[in-house]
Design a protein around this motif. Sequence first.
Motif, PDB file in Angstrom:
ATOM      1  N   MET A 122       0.889  -1.308  -0.089  1.00 20.91           N
ATOM      2  CA  MET A 122       0.139  -0.037  -0.069  1.00 20.91           C
ATOM      3  C   MET A 122       0.912   1.375   0.219  1.00 20.91           C
ATOM      4  O   MET A 122       1.960   1.193   0.519  1.00 20.91           O
ATOM      5  N   SER A 123       0.505   2.269  -0.866  1.00 16.16           N
ATOM      6  CA  SER A 123       1.382   3.416  -0.779  1.00 16.16           C
ATOM      7  C   SER A 123       0.555   4.611  -0.272  1.00 16.16           C
ATOM      8  O   SER A 123      -0.829   4.603  -0.255  1.00 16.16           O
ATOM      9  N   LEU A 124       1.287   5.552   0.230  1.00 15.37           N
ATOM     10  CA  LEU A 124       0.573   6.674   0.699  1.00 15.37           C
ATOM     11  C   LEU A 124       0.259   7.856  -0.334  1.00 15.37           C
ATOM     12  O   LEU A 124       0.869   7.967  -1.129  1.00 15.37           O
ATOM     13  N   PRO A 125      -1.001   8.310  -0.159  1.00 17.00           N
ATOM     14  CA  PRO A 125      -1.461   9.439  -1.132  1.00 17.00           C
ATOM     15  C   PRO A 125      -0.562  10.379  -1.284  1.00 17.00           C
ATOM     16  O   PRO A 125       0.111  10.832  -0.196  1.00 17.00           O
ATOM     17  N   ALA A 126      -0.310  11.025  -2.513  1.00 14.07           N
ATOM     18  CA  ALA A 126       0.682  12.087  -2.778  1.00 14.07           C
ATOM     19  C   ALA A 126       0.310  13.354  -1.961  1.00 14.07           C
ATOM     20  O   ALA A 126       1.342  14.036  -1.717  1.00 14.07           O
ATOM     21  N   GLU A 127      -0.944  13.598  -1.734  1.00 16.83           N
ATOM     22  CA  GLU A 127      -1.189  14.643  -1.082  1.00 16.83           C
ATOM     23  C   GLU A 127      -0.828  14.867   0.621  1.00 16.83           C
ATOM     24  O   GLU A 127      -0.619  15.759   0.975  1.00 16.83           O
ATOM     25  N   LEU A 128      -1.006  13.409   1.192  1.00 18.82           N
ATOM     26  CA  LEU A 128      -0.237  13.251   2.350  1.00 18.82           C
ATOM     27  C   LEU A 128       1.228  13.517   2.462  1.00 18.82           C
ATOM     28  O   LEU A 128       1.637  14.128   3.435  1.00 18.82           O
ATOM     29  N   LEU A 129       1.819  12.895   1.236  1.00 18.23           N
ATOM     30  CA  LEU A 129       3.319  13.050   1.405  1.00 18.23           C
ATOM     31  C   LEU A 129       3.695  14.364   1.187  1.00 18.23           C
ATOM     32  O   LEU A 129       4.871  14.747   1.807  1.00 18.23           O
ATOM     33  N   GLN A 130       2.961  15.391   0.674  1.00 20.10           N
ATOM     34  CA  GLN A 130       3.281  16.606   0.593  1.00 20.10           C
ATOM     35  C   GLN A 130       3.132  17.355   1.628  1.00 20.10           C
ATOM     36  O   GLN A 130       3.998  18.521   2.104  1.00 20.10           O
ATOM     37  N   ILE A 131       2.572  16.934   2.850  1.00 21.31           N
ATOM     38  CA  ILE A 131       2.242  17.789   4.049  1.00 21.31           C
ATOM     39  C   ILE A 131       3.015  17.354   5.319  1.00 21.31           C
ATOM     40  O   ILE A 131       3.245  17.880   6.132  1.00 21.31           O
ATOM     41  N   LEU A 132       3.383  15.862   5.253  1.00 25.02           N
ATOM     42  CA  LEU A 132       3.908  15.489   6.246  1.00 25.02           C
ATOM     43  C   LEU A 132       5.698  16.040   6.433  1.00 25.02           C
ATOM     44  O   LEU A 132       6.100  16.089   5.334  1.00 25.02           O
ATOM     45  N   VAL A 133       5.888  16.109   7.694  1.00 21.87           N
ATOM     46  CA  VAL A 133       7.384  16.505   8.020  1.00 21.87           C
ATOM     47  C   VAL A 133       7.945  15.878   9.023  1.00 21.87           C
ATOM     48  O   VAL A 133       6.810  14.971   9.693  1.00 21.87           O
ATOM     49  N   CYS A 134       9.175  15.779   9.271  1.00 22.37           N
ATOM     50  CA  CYS A 134       9.745  14.977  10.509  1.00 22.37           C
ATOM     51  C   CYS A 134       9.219  15.708  11.679  1.00 22.37           C
ATOM     52  O   CYS A 134       9.207  16.901  11.985  1.00 22.37           O
ATOM     53  N   LEU A 149       9.674   2.796  -0.560  1.00 24.39           N
ATOM     54  CA  LEU A 149       8.864   1.433  -0.548  1.00 24.39           C
ATOM     55  C   LEU A 149       9.414   0.295  -0.101  1.00 24.39           C
ATOM     56  O   LEU A 149       8.940  -0.635   0.074  1.00 24.39           O
ATOM     57  N   THR A 150      10.939   0.230  -0.410  1.00 22.38           N
ATOM     58  CA  THR A 150      11.607  -0.871   0.091  1.00 22.38           C
ATOM     59  C   THR A 150      12.782  -0.349   0.726  1.00 22.38           C
ATOM     60  O   THR A 150      13.019   1.035   0.709  1.00 22.38           O
ATOM     61  N   PRO A 151      13.158  -1.146   1.536  1.00 26.76           N
ATOM     62  CA  PRO A 151      12.974  -2.664   1.883  1.00 26.76           C
ATOM     63  C   PRO A 151      11.635  -2.697   2.607  1.00 26.76           C
ATOM     64  O   PRO A 151      10.938  -3.741   2.529  1.00 26.76           O
ATOM     65  N   GLN A 152      11.150  -1.767   3.153  1.00 21.26           N
ATOM     66  CA  GLN A 152       9.579  -1.651   3.637  1.00 21.26           C
ATOM     67  C   GLN A 152       9.146  -0.198   3.396  1.00 21.26           C
ATOM     68  O   GLN A 152       9.963   0.472   3.496  1.00 21.26           O
ATOM     69  N   GLU A 153       7.879  -0.081   3.313  1.00 15.89           N
ATOM     70  CA  GLU A 153       7.376   0.947   3.229  1.00 15.89           C
ATOM     71  C   GLU A 153       7.627   2.014   4.613  1.00 15.89           C
ATOM     72  O   GLU A 153       7.399   1.610   5.618  1.00 15.89           O
ATOM     73  N   ARG A 176      16.601  12.487   6.474  1.00 17.20           N
ATOM     74  CA  ARG A 176      18.148  12.328   6.428  1.00 17.20           C
ATOM     75  C   ARG A 176      18.608  13.288   7.726  1.00 17.20           C
ATOM     76  O   ARG A 176      19.916  12.935   8.076  1.00 17.20           O
ATOM     77  N   ALA A 177      18.042  14.393   7.830  1.00 15.31           N
ATOM     78  CA  ALA A 177      18.666  15.410   8.765  1.00 15.31           C
ATOM     79  C   ALA A 177      18.579  14.615  10.165  1.00 15.31           C
ATOM     80  O   ALA A 177      19.736  15.118  10.819  1.00 15.31           O
ATOM     81  N   CYS A 178      17.714  13.949  10.512  1.00 16.96           N
ATOM     82  CA  CYS A 178      17.836  13.294  11.868  1.00 16.96           C
ATOM     83  C   CYS A 178      18.351  11.774  11.975  1.00 16.96           C
ATOM     84  O   CYS A 178      18.421  11.146  12.991  1.00 16.96           O
ATOM     85  N   ALA A 179      18.670  11.407  10.692  1.00 16.22           N
ATOM     86  CA  ALA A 179      18.808  10.032  10.549  1.00 16.22           C
ATOM     87  C   ALA A 179      17.882   8.937  11.294  1.00 16.22           C
ATOM     88  O   ALA A 179      18.315   8.080  11.866  1.00 16.22           O
ATOM     89  N   LEU A 180      16.486   9.295  10.873  1.00 15.58           N
ATOM     90  CA  LEU A 180      15.252   8.451  11.490  1.00 15.58           C
ATOM     91  C   LEU A 180      14.625   7.617  10.434  1.00 15.58           C
ATOM     92  O   LEU A 180      14.380   8.574   9.404  1.00 15.58           O
ATOM     93  N   VAL A 181      14.117   6.600  10.712  1.00 12.49           N
ATOM     94  CA  VAL A 181      13.222   5.847   9.859  1.00 12.49           C
ATOM     95  C   VAL A 181      11.791   5.775  10.472  1.00 12.49           C
ATOM     96  O   VAL A 181      11.708   5.368  11.791  1.00 12.49           O
ATOM     97  N   TYR A 182      10.618   6.547   9.838  1.00 10.54           N
ATOM     98  CA  TYR A 182       9.334   6.221  10.358  1.00 10.54           C
ATOM     99  C   TYR A 182       8.680   5.311   9.651  1.00 10.54           C
ATOM    100  O   TYR A 182       8.420   5.375   8.369  1.00 10.54           O
ATOM    101  N   ARG A 183       8.086   4.249  10.036  1.00 17.55           N
ATOM    102  CA  ARG A 183       7.462   2.997   9.710  1.00 17.55           C
ATOM    103  C   ARG A 183       6.036   3.359   9.284  1.00 17.55           C
ATOM    104  O   ARG A 183       5.697   4.434   9.574  1.00 17.55           O
TER     105      ARG A 183
END
Length: 67
Positions: free
Chosen positions: A1-13, A24-28, A33-40
């Motif tokens: 499943m992929s996130l809607p483009a509209e949501l991706l435009q407004i999300l920030v760290c 989307l890989t290795p998992q969505e 990069r600034a914080c060197a964090l990955v949000y699942r």
Amino acid sequence: MSLPAELLQILVCPACKGALEHHLTPQEALVCRACALVYRVDDGIPVMLRDEAVPLDPAAYLPRAEG
């Protein structure tokens, strides 16, 4: 499943308010990069809690080419 483009435009760290990369890989996931964090992303829902983020493995999430 992929996130809607509209949501991706407004999300920030949540930690630094910086830009996120959608992967989307290795998992969505959303990568800061600034914080060197990955949000699942669980079942199409981004988990934007700093305490739930994991350290970035740069080899697993290669930088996106700017276009």
